[in-house]
Design a protein around this motif. Structure first.
Motif, PDB file in Angstrom:
ATOM      1  N   ASN A 150      21.596   6.751  10.192  1.00 25.68           N
ATOM      2  CA  ASN A 150      20.773   7.455  11.188  1.00 25.68           C
ATOM      3  C   ASN A 150      19.305   7.060  11.140  1.00 25.68           C
ATOM      4  O   ASN A 150      18.511   7.564  11.918  1.00 25.68           O
ATOM      5  CB  ASN A 150      20.878   8.973  10.986  1.00 25.68           C
ATOM      6  CG  ASN A 150      22.315   9.453  11.085  1.00 25.68           C
ATOM      7  OD1 ASN A 150      23.101   8.885  11.834  1.00 25.68           O
ATOM      8  ND2 ASN A 150      22.658  10.489  10.330  1.00 25.68           N
ATOM      9  N   ARG A 151      18.941   6.206  10.174  1.00 21.64           N
ATOM     10  CA  ARG A 151      17.541   5.798   9.959  1.00 21.64           C
ATOM     11  C   ARG A 151      16.650   7.005   9.694  1.00 21.64           C
ATOM     12  O   ARG A 151      15.524   7.088  10.193  1.00 21.64           O
ATOM     13  CB  ARG A 151      16.993   4.978  11.151  1.00 21.64           C
ATOM     14  CG  ARG A 151      17.870   3.811  11.589  1.00 21.64           C
ATOM     15  CD  ARG A 151      18.427   3.014  10.458  1.00 21.64           C
ATOM     16  NE  ARG A 151      17.525   2.015   9.861  1.00 21.64           N
ATOM     17  CZ  ARG A 151      17.753   1.454   8.689  1.00 21.64           C
ATOM     18  NH1 ARG A 151      18.808   1.795   7.941  1.00 21.64           N
ATOM     19  NH2 ARG A 151      16.921   0.564   8.207  1.00 21.64           N
ATOM     20  N   THR A 152      17.121   7.954   8.947  1.00 16.04           N
ATOM     21  CA  THR A 152      16.327   9.147   8.627  1.00 16.04           C
ATOM     22  C   THR A 152      15.836   9.082   7.185  1.00 16.04           C
ATOM     23  O   THR A 152      16.475   8.494   6.316  1.00 16.04           O
ATOM     24  CB  THR A 152      17.156  10.442   8.816  1.00 16.04           C
ATOM     25  OG1 THR A 152      18.431  10.261   8.201  1.00 16.04           O
ATOM     26  CG2 THR A 152      17.320  10.750  10.282  1.00 16.04           C
ATOM     27  N   TYR A 153      14.699   9.707   6.980  1.00 15.99           N
ATOM     28  CA  TYR A 153      14.060   9.749   5.660  1.00 15.99           C
ATOM     29  C   TYR A 153      13.951  11.213   5.227  1.00 15.99           C
ATOM     30  O   TYR A 153      13.272  11.999   5.878  1.00 15.99           O
ATOM     31  CB  TYR A 153      12.676   9.101   5.753  1.00 15.99           C
ATOM     32  CG  TYR A 153      11.772   9.394   4.571  1.00 15.99           C
ATOM     33  CD1 TYR A 153      12.172   9.076   3.275  1.00 15.99           C
ATOM     34  CD2 TYR A 153      10.531   9.994   4.756  1.00 15.99           C
ATOM     35  CE1 TYR A 153      11.351   9.349   2.197  1.00 15.99           C
ATOM     36  CE2 TYR A 153       9.696  10.273   3.676  1.00 15.99           C
ATOM     37  CZ  TYR A 153      10.108   9.947   2.401  1.00 15.99           C
ATOM     38  OH  TYR A 153       9.300  10.223   1.335  1.00 15.99           O
ATOM     39  N   PRO A 154      14.632  11.583   4.154  1.00 16.71           N
ATOM     40  CA  PRO A 154      14.680  13.007   3.795  1.00 16.71           C
ATOM     41  C   PRO A 154      13.514  13.487   2.938  1.00 16.71           C
ATOM     42  O   PRO A 154      13.415  14.683   2.667  1.00 16.71           O
ATOM     43  CB  PRO A 154      15.990  13.098   3.000  1.00 16.71           C
ATOM     44  CG  PRO A 154      16.106  11.761   2.343  1.00 16.71           C
ATOM     45  CD  PRO A 154      15.500  10.752   3.298  1.00 16.71           C
ATOM     46  N   LEU A 171      14.017   3.405   3.690  1.00 18.42           N
ATOM     47  CA  LEU A 171      15.127   2.740   4.393  1.00 18.42           C
ATOM     48  C   LEU A 171      15.409   1.359   3.804  1.00 18.42           C
ATOM     49  O   LEU A 171      16.567   0.947   3.694  1.00 18.42           O
ATOM     50  CB  LEU A 171      14.839   2.657   5.894  1.00 18.42           C
ATOM     51  CG  LEU A 171      14.855   4.005   6.625  1.00 18.42           C
ATOM     52  CD1 LEU A 171      14.540   3.821   8.099  1.00 18.42           C
ATOM     53  CD2 LEU A 171      16.202   4.728   6.457  1.00 18.42           C
ATOM     54  N   SER A 200       1.347   3.384   2.480  1.00 22.14           N
ATOM     55  CA  SER A 200       1.760   3.881   3.793  1.00 22.14           C
ATOM     56  C   SER A 200       3.268   3.712   4.008  1.00 22.14           C
ATOM     57  O   SER A 200       3.941   3.013   3.259  1.00 22.14           O
ATOM     58  CB  SER A 200       1.003   3.132   4.882  1.00 22.14           C
ATOM     59  OG  SER A 200       1.411   1.778   4.881  1.00 22.14           O
ATOM     60  N   ASN A 201       3.770   4.374   5.048  1.00 19.44           N
ATOM     61  CA  ASN A 201       5.141   4.179   5.525  1.00 19.44           C
ATOM     62  C   ASN A 201       6.206   4.392   4.448  1.00 19.44           C
ATOM     63  O   ASN A 201       7.067   3.546   4.236  1.00 19.44           O
ATOM     64  CB  ASN A 201       5.277   2.776   6.127  1.00 19.44           C
ATOM     65  CG  ASN A 201       6.563   2.615   6.931  1.00 19.44           C
ATOM     66  OD1 ASN A 201       7.226   3.603   7.257  1.00 19.44           O
ATOM     67  ND2 ASN A 201       6.914   1.386   7.240  1.00 19.44           N
ATOM     68  N   ASP A 256       0.849  -1.194   0.000  1.00 19.17           N
ATOM     69  CA  ASP A 256       0.000   0.000   0.000  1.00 19.17           C
ATOM     70  C   ASP A 256       0.886   1.247   0.000  1.00 19.17           C
ATOM     71  O   ASP A 256       2.100   1.151  -0.140  1.00 19.17           O
ATOM     72  CB  ASP A 256      -0.960  -0.006   1.197  1.00 19.17           C
ATOM     73  CG  ASP A 256      -0.210  -0.090   2.520  1.00 19.17           C
ATOM     74  OD1 ASP A 256       0.879   0.505   2.645  1.00 19.17           O
ATOM     75  OD2 ASP A 256      -0.710  -0.766   3.444  1.00 19.17           O
ATOM     76  N   GLY A 264       8.633   6.368   4.576  1.00 18.31           N
ATOM     77  CA  GLY A 264       9.938   6.456   5.235  1.00 18.31           C
ATOM     78  C   GLY A 264      10.564   5.080   5.425  1.00 18.31           C
ATOM     79  O   GLY A 264      11.756   4.879   5.155  1.00 18.31           O
ATOM     80  N   GLY A 265       9.766   4.136   5.864  1.00 16.36           N
ATOM     81  CA  GLY A 265      10.269   2.784   6.059  1.00 16.36           C
ATOM     82  C   GLY A 265      10.685   2.152   4.738  1.00 16.36           C
ATOM     83  O   GLY A 265      11.690   1.445   4.657  1.00 16.36           O
TER      84      GLY A 265
END
Lengths: 287, 318
Positions: free
Chosen positions: B290-294, B261, B254-255, B252, B257-258
């Motif tokens: 850093n597990r960040t999503y830009p 990664l 959603s997510n 789907d 950012g995940g």
């Protein structure tokens, strides 16, 4: 209603078109749709957009085939008529899982209305209902009175309700909707909410949120939501959705002069300046 | 020389602006910019200033084929913008030409709206114009610098033009897929080998649509899958390849950012294996660590920057 009129009318009765008018971005799409309708309806140039909207809506009503007409009818009869557009929220075209609910009314209870016009086939209904019950306890099909038997047979033995639309826009409840609460799915509900609504729920429940980088925030928040369990999370979701009530345009919503556009107003909730732009567009004539 | 063809969308302009220092130092890249929004406050102005400050030559197209300024003749907004710039006298400006172009009308609109005395002119041949044969005479008193020619057309058609300008061959090396999830099963492909052969084939330069591709889309929607497109040079002196690093859980929307990664973890593993260290690669490594999503715009920007840095570096080596 001739096909070309129907197509042009459906171009005009669109939230996207009126959002551009309300925000002041452009009246181009609305102007084009109104001017096509003007010439299709044989109206003079000076006839105002308001009159064009009224006439086009009237034709749509007689055709009983436009999904917009049904949505607007539900907005008028249920949201405005029964609830006076207060202490309840009407969500139009609300995404739930893989489906988009035509209307969701959230007051004390959460009820999804699935519109099936003469043109719709019931094929998708099963998967739509599966999605809706993952988030809300009540679901009702809204269909034309001529299709009543067909849908009644289809819905027999299920908790799904049936409302029909008959002559003079009469809504009749043919079958009451029963509550179904055993299919709530936290992930589906979580995805239907805005991030601010999710954080609000989690803060209220847990007092603080884990400090995690934004790439893993979704997973961390979803895990917390899962911990709350589906029944508890569902109640919180409905409470959160109720805060989406009309902030700016309740008076406009109650006024009968914009009756054909209530479903649009319900989605846009235009502020004072945006209402001025909408009304000014409505009162102007063709170019 | 390398002529990356970029649409003037926010993150494309940002990619250029931030990389202008490096491009200025190496002097191997002349970006072609097709503006898609009005220049006022669009980031176009800030991008062009950065390029000028870094002494990066560029081509600004005046009759965009896509976006808000789309017009067959010179866009009034862009002509106004040019006339207001103190430093624009020596700019290289571009005109897009295709099958539907009325070359007489186009050159007439250029003469009437733009001060042609010092400005250099680049014709960008996306198609073969009906009046192509008239173009050499029509532009004989203009300072025509480059002719950019889509490699779908035989260079012979443009022989008369190329006699008095630098030719640039344009090839779209980006493999477009309708859905990002389709990149999951895609292996790497050759993005370009033009940098190896363009000089030998008598071109002044070569061009591509970077890691975006030629088809233009305005805005966007939340995708089900996140795909990161990365060009690299597996062997010094060989072709440049493109690889796609795609998220796995794409059921789907959603997510995001995940999903980013998931994709960036694959990218970083690959970068480490091949010991790749462009600036954009290091930024991607930092996001993974850093597990960040830009945001998807920045992901696109980094993909473009990696490609520009790669091509500029390869050319400045030789």
């Amino acid at each position: 209603m001739p096909a070309v009129l129907e197509r042009e009318a459906s171009k005009l009765f669109s939230t996207a078109v009126f959002r551009e008018v309300a925000t002041g971005k452009s009246t181009h799409r609305a102007d084009v749709a109104a001017s096509t309708l003007r010439s299709e309806l044989g109206l003079a140039r000076h006839v105002t957009n308001h009159e064009v909207v009224e006439m086009a809506y009237d034709l749509m009503r007689r055709g009983y085939r436009s999904e917009y007409f049904y949505r607007n009818l539900l907005t008028s009869k249920v949201f405005v008529g029964r609830h006076r557009a207060a202490r309840s929220v009407l969500l139009n075209e609300f995404r739930i899982g893989d489906s988009v609910a035509d209307c969701v009314l959230v007051n004390g209870r959460g009820a999804v209305y699935e519109i099936k016009t003469e043109f719709d086939s019931p094929e998708k209904l099963r998967s739509q209902l599966t999605s809706y019950y993952q988030a809300f306890p009540y679901a009702t099909v809204v269909a034309h009175i001529d299709d009543a038997d067909r849908y009644l047979r289809l819905l027999e033995g299920s908790p799904v309700g049936l409302i029909t639309v008959g002559p003079r826009d009469r809504l009749s409840t043919i079958k009451d909707a029963d509550a179904k609460t055993d299919a709530f799915d936290v992930r589906t509900m979580f995805n239907a909410l805005r991030l601010s609504e999710v954080t609000g729920i989690l803060l209220a429940e847990f007092g603080a949120l884990p400090a995690v980088p934004n790439g893993v925030r979704y997973a961390a928040y979803l895990e917390l939501a899962e911990d709350m369990g589906p029944i508890v999370f569902q109640a919180h979701m409905q409470a959160a959705l109720k805060t989406r009530e009309l902030r700016n345009s309740r008076q406009l919503m109650l006024s009968s002069s914009i009756a054909p556009l209530r479903a649009v107003v319900a989605q846009l909730d235009p502020d004072e300046q945006q209402q001025d732009r909408l009304l000014s567009w409505l009162s102007s004539g063709g170019a | 020389m390398y002529f990356p063809y970029l649409r003037g969308k926010q993150y494309e302009l940002l990619a250029l602006k931030e990389l202008s220092g490096l491009l200025g130092d190496q002097q191997r890249v002349v970006p072609i910019i097709e503006p898609v929004r009005s220049p006022a406050g669009s980031g176009l102005d800030r991008c062009l200033i950065a390029l000028m400050d870094a002494e990066v030559d560029f081509v600004l197209a005046l009759n965009p084929s896509v976006g808000e300024l789309r017009t067959p003749l010179v866009a009034p907004d862009l002509a106004d913008y040019l006339s207001q710039q103190d430093r624009s006298a020596a700019w290289n400006v571009g005109l897009l030409v295709d099958e539907n172009t009325d070359v007489n009308a186009l050159i007439a609109s250029y003469r009437s709206t733009v001060d042609t005395k010092q400005r250099r002119l680049t014709l960008i041949h996306r198609g073969v114009a009906n009046g192509l044969d008239e173009l050499p005479a029509l532009t004989s008193d203009l300072r025509r610098a480059f002719d950019v020619i889509d490699d779908r057309w035989r260079p012979r058609y443009f022989r008369d033009l190329l006699a008095t300008s630098g030719g640039v061959t344009l090839r779209d090396g980006f493999p477009v897929e309708e859905r990002n999830s389709a990149y999951l099963s895609k292996v790497e492909s050759v993005f370009t080998d033009d940098h190896l052969f363009y000089a030998e084939e008598n071109w002044y330069g070569f061009s591509d649509y970077v890691t975006i591709g030629e088809p233009y889309s305005d805005g966007g929607f939340t995708p089900r899958a996140v795909a990161i497109h990365w060009t690299y040079e597996p062997q010094t002196g060989g072709p440049v390849m493109i690889r796609h690093f795609t998220s796995e859980s794409n059921g789907d929307t959603s997510n995001v950012g995940g999903k980013f990664l998931e994709a960036v973890d694959k990218l970083v593993a690959f970068l480490d294996t091949h010991d790749i260290h462009t600036q954009a690669s290091e930024v991607m490594r930092a996001h993974a660590a850093n597990r960040t999503y830009p945001g998807l715009g920045i992901v696109k920007k980094l993909s473009i920057q990696n490609h520009l840095e790669l091509m500029s570096g390869i050319l400045s080596r030789s």
